[in-house]
Structures are given as structure tokens and as C-alpha cells.
Design an enzyme around this catalytic site. Structure first.
Site, PDB file in Angstrom:
ATOM      1  N   GLY A 106     121.842  73.283 -62.890  1.00  0.00           N
ATOM      2  CA  GLY A 106     123.072  73.743 -62.239  1.00  0.00           C
ATOM      3  C   GLY A 106     124.160  74.205 -63.184  1.00  0.00           C
ATOM      4  CB  SER A 107     124.311  75.262 -66.737  1.00  0.00           C
ATOM      5  OG  SER A 107     123.395  76.307 -66.835  1.00  0.00           O
ATOM      6  CG  ASN A 108     123.707  80.292 -64.101  1.00  0.00           C
ATOM      7  OD1 ASN A 108     124.385  81.255 -64.462  1.00  0.00           O
ATOM      8  ND2 ASN A 108     122.541  79.990 -64.649  1.00  0.00           N
ATOM      9  CE  LYS A 155     108.778  67.127 -40.871  1.00  0.00           C
ATOM     10  NZ  LYS A 155     109.809  67.027 -39.840  1.00  0.00           N
ATOM     11  CG  ASN A 159     117.914  84.696 -56.862  1.00  0.00           C
ATOM     12  OD1 ASN A 159     118.280  83.588 -57.245  1.00  0.00           O
ATOM     13  ND2 ASN A 159     116.747  85.213 -57.224  1.00  0.00           N
ATOM     14  CG  HIS A 183     114.403  86.799 -61.477  1.00  0.00           C
ATOM     15  ND1 HIS A 183     113.618  85.814 -60.907  1.00  0.00           N
ATOM     16  CD2 HIS A 183     113.640  87.390 -62.420  1.00  0.00           C
ATOM     17  CE1 HIS A 183     112.426  85.829 -61.481  1.00  0.00           C
ATOM     18  NE2 HIS A 183     112.409  86.776 -62.399  1.00  0.00           N
TER      19      HIS A 183
HETATM   20  C1  GRF Z   1     118.797  80.399 -64.606  1.00  0.00           C
HETATM   21  O1  GRF Z   1     118.235  80.987 -65.736  1.00  0.00           O
HETATM   22  C2  GRF Z   1     118.638  81.289 -63.402  1.00  0.00           C
HETATM   23  O2  GRF Z   1     118.632  82.638 -63.708  1.00  0.00           O
HETATM   24  C3  GRF Z   1     117.294  80.902 -62.877  1.00  0.00           C
HETATM   25  O3  GRF Z   1     117.196  79.518 -63.103  1.00  0.00           O
HETATM   26  C4  GRF Z   1     118.029  79.154 -64.194  1.00  0.00           C
HETATM   27  C5  GRF Z   1     118.919  78.059 -63.711  1.00  0.00           C
HETATM   28  O4  GRF Z   1     119.629  77.439 -64.734  1.00  0.00           O
HETATM   29  N1  GRF Z   1     117.087  81.390 -61.544  1.00  0.00           N
HETATM   30  P1  GRF Z   1     120.803  76.447 -64.380  1.00  0.00           P
HETATM   31  O5  GRF Z   1     120.260  75.427 -63.379  1.00  0.00           O
HETATM   32  O6  GRF Z   1     121.919  77.262 -63.772  1.00  0.00           O
HETATM   33  O7  GRF Z   1     121.229  75.796 -65.646  1.00  0.00           O
END
Ligand code: GRF
Length: 186
Positions: A12-14, A59, A101, A103
Site C-alpha cells: 500500500g505504498s501507493n 467470496k 488502475n 500497472h
Molecule cells: C505497484 O507497483 C503497482 O503498480 C502494482 O502493485 C504495486 C503495489 O505496490 N499494481 P504498493 O502496494 O503500492 O507498495
């Protein structure tokens, strides 16, 4: 106010970066974090940042309406930040061009089933790519196939390990994802 719910399965760093970016924003607010993994580190981050969080089982996502109902009460847009389940059809239908999203590759390269996390960066390295990057896109019913909103590139050096690639990708994500969300929504 546009209300955003972030879906995340892992660290969850993003998610944290997005929450910090919109903390005192006038037009966009993060109402909560949703996860499909009880032990996901993103839940600790949500607590630390005083953002409500909610767990739903696999579920619940696929066999019940509870997740859709929750989102309809809390979200105008849904942001996926490291969320590893496919988005169920009822949610895709309810949020056309409103699920975004990120990616960690230059789609359509290195997309599709099984292409997530280190699998992607390992494949980029194995195939001798000289550059990689990030793709922000709308979500439809197929993995990684919705319309592309934004891409940014970073070079892959011959000496880079997959871990080095992951680091460069995270930097690109932190620098761009919140801004792209903002520009897409407003
Ligand atoms: C990120 O690289 C994102 O692009 C991908 O999963 C990773 C998640 O990293 N879909 P974080 O959990 O946000 O640290």
C-alpha cells in the site's frame, strides 16, 4: 467533493502516497481503503493516516452485492493501487470509466494474468528490455486491457536487477499516479 475509495491488496505504498497527496485537496477526498487481505500492510498505513478501512473476502467480491453496495455509498471513483483480484462485473458495470488502475509495465507489454509484482520485473529483465515503465488505465472486464490514460518510461540498465527495476518503477508511480488521478477526475 469527488469521493475516492482505494482498493489495495499488499504493502500500500501507493495508497499512502495518494492519501498524502489529496489530504487537504478542495475537490477530491479519499473516503476509505478496501482490501481483500486481512493481513495486508495497507491496513496499518490506513490506521496511521486515520483513513477508514474495510476488509471484504474474495467470496464477498464475487458472490455477493456487499462490495458494490459499500462502494456506491462511499465512492464516485475507485482507485486500484496494487489490488490483485479481478474486478467483478457488477462493479465494472456500475463504474464505467471510473475505475482507475496502475500497472507497473508499459502495457500491452507484460500485462494479463499472472503479470503482477516481481513477476513483471523478472520478465522485463529476462527479456532484456532496455526500458520499462508504468501505465495508468481505466478498468474493464479484462485484465489490463482498458483504455490507457497515461504512460511514463524509465530505462533498464544492463546492470539493473529486478529489484532495482522495482525501485525505479515505484519512484515513477509516486511521482505520477496521484497527479494523473487528479487530472483524470477534474
Ligand atoms: C505497484 O507497483 C503497482 O503498480 C502494482 O502493485 C504495486 C503495489 O505496490 N499494481 P504498493 O502496494 O503500492 O507498495
Amino acid at each position: 467533493m469527488k469521493r475516492l475509495v482505494i482498493l489495495a491488496s499488499g504493502s500500500g505504498s501507493n495508497a499512502e502516497n495518494i492519501i498524502r497527496y489529496f489530504e487537504s485537496h478542495n475537490e477530491i477526498s479519499i473516503t476509505s481503503i478496501v482490501t481483500n487481505r486481512k493481513e495486508a500492510k495497507v491496513l496499518d498505513r490506513a490506521k496511521k493516516l486515520n483513513v477508514p478501512s474495510q476488509y471484504f473476502s474474495r467470496k464477498s467480491f464475487f458472490e455477493e452485492e456487499v462490495v458494490l453496495e459499500y462502494l456506491q455509498q462511499n465512492a464516485d471513483y475507485v482507485i486500484l493501487a496494487g489490488f490483485l483480484l479481478k474486478i467483478p462485473q457488477n462493479i465494472v458495470d456500475a463504474y464505467p470509466n471510473k475505475i482507475i488502475n496502475i500497472h507497473p509495465s508499459l502495457l500491452p507489454k507484460f500485462g494479463g494474468k499472472g503479470m503482477y509484482g516481481m513477476n513483471i520485473h523478472n520478465a522485463v529483465k529476462e527479456q532484456g528490455e532496455t526500458e520499462t515503465g508504468i501505465t495508468v488505465h481505466f478498468v474493464n472486464e479484462n485484465y489490463d486491457e482498458g483504455a490507457i490514460i497515461f504512460q511514463a518510461k524509465t530505462p533498464v540498465l544492463i546492470t539493473d536487477t529486478p529489484e532495482d527495476i522495482a525501485k525505479s518503477i515505484h519512484k515513477l508511480e509516486y511521482a505520477n499516479f496521484p497527479k494523473v488521478i487528479e487530472e483524470t477526475i477534474l
